[in-house]
Every structure is written in C-alpha cells, then in structure tokens.
Write a protein that holds these residues in place. Structure first.
Motif, short mmCIF file in Angstrom:
data_model
loop_
_atom_site.label_atom_id
_atom_site.label_comp_id
_atom_site.label_asym_id
_atom_site.label_seq_id
_atom_site.Cartn_x
_atom_site.Cartn_y
_atom_site.Cartn_z
N ASN A 244 47.15 92.13 -1.20
CA ASN A 244 45.86 92.11 -0.51
C ASN A 244 45.89 91.11 0.63
O ASN A 244 46.86 90.38 0.83
N ASN A 245 44.84 91.06 1.37
CA ASN A 245 44.79 90.22 2.56
C ASN A 245 44.72 88.73 2.25
O ASN A 245 44.78 87.90 3.18
N SER A 246 44.56 88.38 0.99
CA SER A 246 44.45 86.95 0.65
C SER A 246 45.80 86.24 0.69
O SER A 246 45.88 85.02 0.57
N LEU A 247 46.91 86.99 0.84
CA LEU A 247 48.24 86.40 0.85
C LEU A 247 48.72 86.25 2.29
O LEU A 247 48.80 87.22 3.04
N GLY A 248 49.03 85.02 2.66
CA GLY A 248 49.62 84.76 3.97
C GLY A 248 51.14 84.79 3.89
O GLY A 248 51.75 84.02 3.13
N LEU A 249 51.74 85.67 4.65
CA LEU A 249 53.19 85.86 4.58
C LEU A 249 53.83 85.53 5.93
O LEU A 249 53.44 86.08 6.96
N THR A 250 54.80 84.65 5.92
CA THR A 250 55.54 84.28 7.13
C THR A 250 57.02 84.54 6.90
O THR A 250 57.61 84.02 5.94
N VAL A 251 57.60 85.34 7.77
CA VAL A 251 59.01 85.69 7.65
C VAL A 251 59.70 85.34 8.96
O VAL A 251 59.30 85.81 10.03
N ASP A 252 60.72 84.51 8.89
CA ASP A 252 61.48 84.08 10.07
C ASP A 252 62.96 84.32 9.79
O ASP A 252 63.60 83.56 9.06
N ILE A 253 63.50 85.40 10.34
CA ILE A 253 64.90 85.77 10.12
C ILE A 253 65.63 85.71 11.45
O ILE A 253 65.27 86.40 12.40
N ARG A 254 66.65 84.89 11.52
CA ARG A 254 67.47 84.74 12.72
C ARG A 254 68.93 84.97 12.35
O ARG A 254 69.51 84.21 11.59
N ARG A 255 69.47 86.02 12.90
CA ARG A 255 70.85 86.37 12.56
C ARG A 255 71.54 86.97 13.77
O ARG A 255 70.90 87.38 14.74
N ASP A 256 72.85 87.05 13.69
CA ASP A 256 73.65 87.67 14.73
C ASP A 256 73.79 89.15 14.38
O ASP A 256 74.42 89.51 13.40
N GLU A 257 73.18 89.99 15.18
CA GLU A 257 73.19 91.43 14.88
C GLU A 257 74.59 92.02 14.89
O GLU A 257 74.86 93.02 14.24
N SER A 280 50.73 81.85 -6.05
CA SER A 280 49.41 81.52 -6.60
C SER A 280 48.40 82.65 -6.33
O SER A 280 48.56 83.43 -5.39
N ARG A 281 47.39 82.71 -7.17
CA ARG A 281 46.33 83.71 -7.02
C ARG A 281 44.97 83.01 -6.88
O ARG A 281 43.99 83.39 -7.49
N HIS A 282 44.95 81.98 -6.08
CA HIS A 282 43.71 81.23 -5.90
C HIS A 282 42.65 82.08 -5.20
O HIS A 282 42.97 82.90 -4.33
N THR A 283 41.42 81.81 -5.55
CA THR A 283 40.30 82.45 -4.85
C THR A 283 39.62 81.50 -3.87
O THR A 283 38.91 81.93 -2.97
N ASP A 284 39.90 80.21 -4.05
CA ASP A 284 39.26 79.22 -3.19
C ASP A 284 40.27 78.44 -2.35
O ASP A 284 39.91 77.50 -1.64
#
Length: 367
Positions: A244-257, A280-284
């Motif tokens: 759901n939208n309550s999860l903040g996801l940050t993905v930083d992938i740096r590789r040599d293609e 965590s499943r915090h609501t606040d």
C-alpha cells in the motif's frame, strides 16, 4: 596398440610390474656399492653374477608382495602392529635364507668355489647379512611407497567427499529457498486477486518472468551479475504492486551494464525479501525500505535498510526458517575470505550491509 594395452593390463592385474621395479632397485643398489655404473653393468652380464642377481630380484619381489598384499591388509590396517612387525621380520629372514642358494648356484655355474668367486670372507653368515639387509631395505621402500600412495588416495577421496558434501549443501540451501519464495508470491497474488484484479494481473506477469529466470536462467553455480539484478528489480516491482501507499521505497542501483562479473544466484534476494516481510507496519510513523547496490569492478556493495519495530527486529534475528541464517552459510561456503557481512538491529531500523569480491566470467569458466 590393443595388444600392448592388454599386456600392460595383464601385468598390472598379476602384479608382475614388481619384477622390473625391483630389478632396477637391485641394479641401482649394486651401482652404489661398486661406485661405477659401467662395472655394475659388466657384472650383470657375467652369468654367475646374473644368477645371484635374479635370486635377489625374484625372492625380494615375492617377499614384498607377501608383505603388501597379505601382511599389510591383514595386520597393519587392522592396527595389529606387534604381530605385523614380527611377521615382517620373519619374512625378511626367510627371504634372506632363500637368497643364499643363489651364491652357491652361481659358484657352481662358474666352476669355482664360493670363496674364490665371492671372496675369502664369503660364508653363510656374510651372505645372510647382505641378503637380510637388502631385503629389509626393499620392504621398507615398498612400505613407504604403499603408505604414501594410500595417503594420497585417502586425501583425494576426502577432497571428493568434501566437494560432494559442499555441493549437496549448496544445492539444498539454494533449492530450499525457492519453495519459500514461490509460496509467498502465490499468496501475495491470491490476496491481490480479491483486492485489485488489475494489479493481480500485472503481478502474475512479473511472477511469470521470475519463474522463467528460476527455471531456465540460473542453473549454474555462478551467473552474470546483471541477470541477478534484473531478477531483483522484478521482485521489487512485484512487491511494489502489492504494497500500500504507506510504504516508502527507495531503490538506488548503480552498475556497469557491460560488465562481466558473476555472482551466486539468489544470494541478494533473501535480504530484500526479509526487508519486505519484516518492515514495520506503523500507522502513525513512516514505514520505509532503502535498497542500495553499487558495483565497482569486482567489488559489490549492497545494503538493505528498513524501518522496524522491536518485535519485528527480534523476529528477523531469531528467524529459524529460510532466511538470513541460510544466506550467511552460503556466503561462508561460496565466498570464504571474500565477503564482509554486517547485520545491525535497532528498535526502529534493521540494516544489512554486504561487501563481496566477485569473480569475472572468464575466470569462472577457467576455474
């Protein structure tokens, strides 16, 4: 070619290769005794000396074979050292007595007396002492070769067993992971079918890609890093669809293609899956996951950090199923002295950092 190979097999089967070996041994012993290989060879061409020489070769060969193929397995290998030592000495004594007639036979062929042919000091005691010491030396050499051969074979067998055990354990750890992932993903899609059919359809498509990767693209011990990262990105996207939208996801992938380094399949996956499972499943409060991967040549730095609650962190550290425990074991087996893994658990965050020294595809094929 076949005839020569058949003759060689026949010699090996009947242990007749001992005869030329001990013939060379006695020749070299005589060369050392007289100090001149030319004179030693000349002596061997003299018929009476040849007869005495053959007595030494044949009798010592029989004594050595009796020791190696009867006394050794029956007594020494069963740790009956006292009995083995006594019987070995008796064998040497018996062989020495059997060699003595060779001196008298050679003297008769030379139409001479034993003293004239072999010297004024020639007597049974001298003959016995020479024959006994020579036979004892031959049996000692044979035992040394036998023990060295057994050691090498045992060592090789142990290495094969260790390799087989290692491969079995690695396969178990790898395939143990797959059913766990499959069941979790199927459950997630089942949940999405009721919640959001369109999202479930997209998830199923990505799930199909993941299965294709598992079945057809990662059967080797090492695979291209880019393939593993693509699989990881598919999994992350699959999780994003069902979160759901309550999860903040940050993905930083740096590789040599275009790089050609390899990695063990599914090695990074466990860390990412655990982050999604135990976030965590915090609501606040914010719930978040940060995934970072950076490749620099053969060095890979990978980190997964997620928000957590005290109970969730404790659950991850004491997780006894498929998870961190298995991936730590795989790292120890596959990357000994080539990895650094740190796991840090706090009340509000759980962090995993991994540094790997990867192999190049060319080096992997050579190895």
């Amino acid at each position: 070619m076949k005839a020569g190979r058949s003759t060689l097999n026949w010699l090996i089967r009947h242990k007749l290769y001992h005869l030329p070996f001990w013939g060379v041994y006695n020749y070299l012993s005589w060369v050392i005794t007289v100090g001149n290989p030319v004179k030693a060879t000349h002596d061997l061409l003299y018929l009476p000396f040849t007869v005495k020489f053959l007595f030494y070769v044949v009798v010592q060969t029989l004594a050595v074979c009796f020791n190696l193929y009867f006394l050794f397995p029956r007594y020494l290998e069963k740790s009956r050292f006292g009995v083995y030592t006594v019987l070995t000495l008796l064998t040497c004594v018996g062989a020495a007595f059997l060699i003595i007639p060779g001196y008298y036979t050679s003297a008769r062929l030379a139409h001479s007396t034993v003293q004239q042919l072999w010297g004024e000091k020639a007597c049974i005691f001298v003959f016995f002492s020479n024959a006994f010491l020579s036979t004892l030396a031959a049996m000692t050499l044979a035992m040394s070769i036998k023990l060295a051969k057994n050691w090498v074979e045992t060592r090789h067998r142990q290495q094969l067993l260790e390799k087989e055990k290692l491969e079995t354990e690695l396969n178990y750890l790898r395939y143990q992971f797959n059913p766990h992932f499959l069941f979790n993903t199927i459950n997630s899609i089942f949940f999405l079918i009721h919640k959001n059919p369109d999202m479930a359809s997209a998830s199923l498509a990505r799930f199909s890609d993941l299965l294709r990767y598992q079945l057809y693209e990662c059967n080797d011990e090492q695979i291209a890093l880019n393939s593993e990262i693509a699989y990881l990105e598919n999994f992350i996207n699959l999780e994003k669809l069902r979160q759901n939208n309550s999860l903040g996801l940050t993905v930083d992938i740096r590789r040599d293609e275009t790089d050609t380094v390899t990695i063990a399949p599914f090695l990074l996956m466990t860390f990412v899956e655990n982050a999604f499972k135990h976030v965590s499943r915090h609501t606040d409060q914010p719930n978040w996951i940060k995934i970072a991967l950076q490749q620099s040549g053969r060095q890979l730095d990978f980190s997964v950090v997620n928000s957590s609650s005290p109970f969730a962190s404790n659950d991850v550290l004491h997780y006894r199923g498929i998870g961190l425990k298995n991936v730590q074991r795989r790292l120890d087996l596959l990357y000994p002295h080539r990895h650094e893994l740190s796991i840090c658990s706090e009340d509000s965050r759980f962090e995993v950092r991994l540094r790997l020294q990867l192999a190049d595809i060319g080096l992997q094929k050579t190895a």
